[in-house]
Design a protein around this motif. Structure first.
Motif: not given
Length: 609
Positions: A39-64
């Motif tokens: 959970s530290l990774m998204p925190t660091l991404d937000v702090i350093f503005d490194k996170g990928e911008k996802v505008q569309t809600k993803p769809i679950y396609t399977g366990i794989e």
């Protein structure tokens, strides 16, 4: 799996619920320990503005594809919050995720510890109960060549060591390995290349740590044996303090005790030093691995650019979290070796065969009707026979006295009648029934025993006397005290029969202690009474009173009296004179004096009047 560990498992199975819940909560603890780092990774991404911008809600396609789905979904939520409420609120969101994960991790840690505590303490209690039951049921012959201190050390120190090691084993096989596994899975997800590089160092670390603890079990066994020796020395010193002081032998015992303590010190230091080396050694090897990771991972971030900086920081945090369980495993593995050495000593005692037990079809004999018959007995404690082809009949209601020099076998007869020892050849019968065919409980219910050493316990007079009759009333206890000529001094004590008499009756004189022992036998009121030097500790005046009481008690009762003093045996129906395990004379007092043989010489030698 170690054989001694297998023997502990049945004790743990009495607490299946605690074991199951401990495992469940340990699994959850290990999972959330890893998620906390992840959970530290998204925190660091937000702090350093490194996170990928996802505008569309993803769809679950399977366990794989669950990893990509989870990352995209979290980035979608963070992007939505950041766009609608600003980056500061997005930062609060990811920090909240970290805090909730940390809370759940520590909650599951507490719940796992709570259940393992119930398990450890329950197993400790059950082991001590079973061990005490074994100790108290083993025949007296077992303790003739054993140190009491060694038995005490097994009950106290060794069982506690087993308890601690069992707790370590649970962590060793569940919590810590799972923490490592979950962390490695997360590390593989972040960078498989970097993780495979780490695996090169794990066998080297494991080999070094295992070499350090190689001799730990044998040293632990020697330390536990030495604990038994020093506890035994302490027990003997306290028990014989008058002799130690009377012979100015304090320095001898101090030297003996100090030698034992110094041997224990060397062993304990050696064991502790190896235990203490486990944690820093594993941590240092871990830091070496982290250092190597920083070099190799830095190359992937800065040169190859196949790994993001925030992912690398999270990876390093995950790698470092492996150090704590790795340290715990290496330390626990050492403690387990000590615990298994202790378990070996505990189970050795638990598995001792009790040679004096009830037969499956043993009869319960509730009364004594005819006679005791000792037929052709040969008995030995070691190699040489103490009794040789010994035969004797003791009719109901009669008093038979056994006399002879020390070592003639008199007290051995008492030991055989009560089945403290079993005969090797010949039989002992009551009313024609071999005593081996009776239950031990019913046999001993028929007998009252007053030994040469007045054995009393650190309790009240009342509880000491009613040992053979738990439901006795105060009136019955006082009546028994009067018969034994003991009430005269008991009534003058501050709390009467409720007075505590101290360790081994240390607050009383020898004569007072012996009279309480006689009162205990009187209260039991058995049909057969065995008096093994029952008046040996009494002064002349007390002996006269007690002798009258004993004569009253022995009326219409079968009595076997082992004694030297004429006052105890001169009115016996039959006096049996023994010499080196054989009967040399028998008859009444007057008949034996008339023979002018061995008995007459004993009378003269012991100043019988």
């Amino acid at each position: 799996m170690d054989e001694n560990f297998k023997k502990i498992i049945p004790f743990a199975l009495n607490y299946k619920r605690d074991v199951t819940l401990n495992i469940i909560f340990n699994v959850l603890y290990a999972l959330f320990s890893t998620l906390l780092m992840v959970s530290l990774m998204p925190t660091l991404d937000v702090i350093f503005d490194k996170g990928e911008k996802v505008q569309t809600k993803p769809i679950y396609t399977g366990i794989e594809n669950i990893k990509d789905y989870g990352v995209d979904y979290l980035n979608y939520i963070i992007t939505s919050v950041s766009d609608e409420h600003g980056k500061q609120n997005a930062l609060l969101l990811v920090i909240g995720i970290v805090l909730i994960t940390a809370l759940l991790k520590n909650l599951f840690n507490y719940l796992a510890s709570r259940h393992v505590t119930a398990l450890r303490n329950g197993v400790l209690r059950d082991l001590r109960q079973k061990l005490y039951k074994k100790i108290i049921h083993l025949p007296i012959s077992y303790y003739s060549d054993k140190r009491k201190g060694d038995v005490m050390a097994r009950m106290l120190g060794d069982v506690a060591e087993v308890q601690n090691s069992f707790f370590q084993i649970l962590e060793l096989i569940v919590r810590e390995p799972l923490t490592i596994i979950f962390s490695i899975v997360a590390m593989l997800a972040i960078s498989a290349e970097l993780t495979l590089f780490v695996f090169l160092f794990i066998p080297i670390s494991g080999f070094i740590i295992s070499r350090i603890g190689k001799s730990l079990k044998s040293k632990s066994q020697r330390a536990q044996q030495e604990s038994g020796i020093f506890i035994s020395t302490l027990d003997e010193t306290l028990g014989g303090l008058k002799v130690v002081k009377g012979f100015n032998a304090e320095n001898i015992f101090i030297l003996k005790f100090n030698e034992s303590i110094n041997r224990l010190l060397k062993l304990s230091n050696s064991i502790s030093n190896k235990n203490n080396l486990a944690s820093p050694m594993s941590e240092f090897l871990g830091i070496v691995t982290i250092g190597t990771l920083l070099w190799y991972g830095g190359k992937l971030v800065l040169i190859d650019q196949t790994l993001s900086s925030t992912a690398f920081i999270t990876y390093i945090a995950l790698a470092y979290t492996i150090l704590t369980p790795a340290k715990a495993i290496s330390k626990a593995s050492y403690q387990v070796k000590s615990g298994l050495a202790a378990a070996e000593r505990v189970f050795f005692l638990l598995e001792q065969e009790n040679t004096i037990t009830n037969k499956t079809d043993a009869v319960v004999k509730t009364s004594f009707e005819d006679k005791i018959a000792i037929e052709n007995i040969n008995f030995r404690y070691a190699e040489e026979n103490v009794l040789k082809n010994f035969s004797l009949e003791i009719p109901k209601g009669k008093t038979v006295a056994l006399v002879g020099q020390s070592g003639s076998g008199k007290s051995t007869i008492a030991n055989l009648l009560t089945r403290f020892y079993d005969v090797q050849e010949g039989t002992v019968k009551i009313d024609g029934i071999d005593i081996k065919d009776m239950t031990l409980e019913s046999l001993r219910d028929l007998m009252g025993l007053v030994t040469q050493d007045s054995i009393l316990f650190n309790d009240t007079i009342k509880n000491n006397i009613r040992l053979g009759k738990e439901d006795a009333t105060d009136e019955e206890i006082i009546a028994a005290l009067k018969v034994a000529n003991a009430y005269e001094f008991v009534k003058d004590l501050p709390n009467g029969i409720e007075t505590n008499i101290g360790d081994a009756g240390g607050k009383l004189s020898g004569g007072q202690k012996q009279r309480l022992s006689i009162a205990r036998a009187v209260l039991k009121n058995p049909p057969i009474m065995i008096l093994d030097e029952a008046t040996s500790a009494l002064d002349t005046e007390s002996e006269k009173f007690v002798q009258v009481a004993l004569e009253n008690m022995m009326q219409n009762r079968t009595s076997i009296v082992i004694a030297h003093r004429l006052s105890t045996i001169q009115k016996a129906d039959k006096i049996v004179v023994m010499h080196k395990g054989e009967i040399v004379e028998q008859g009444t007092h007057d008949e034996l004096l008339a023979l002018n043989g061995t008995y007459s010489k004993l009378v003269m030698m012991q100043s019988f009047e």
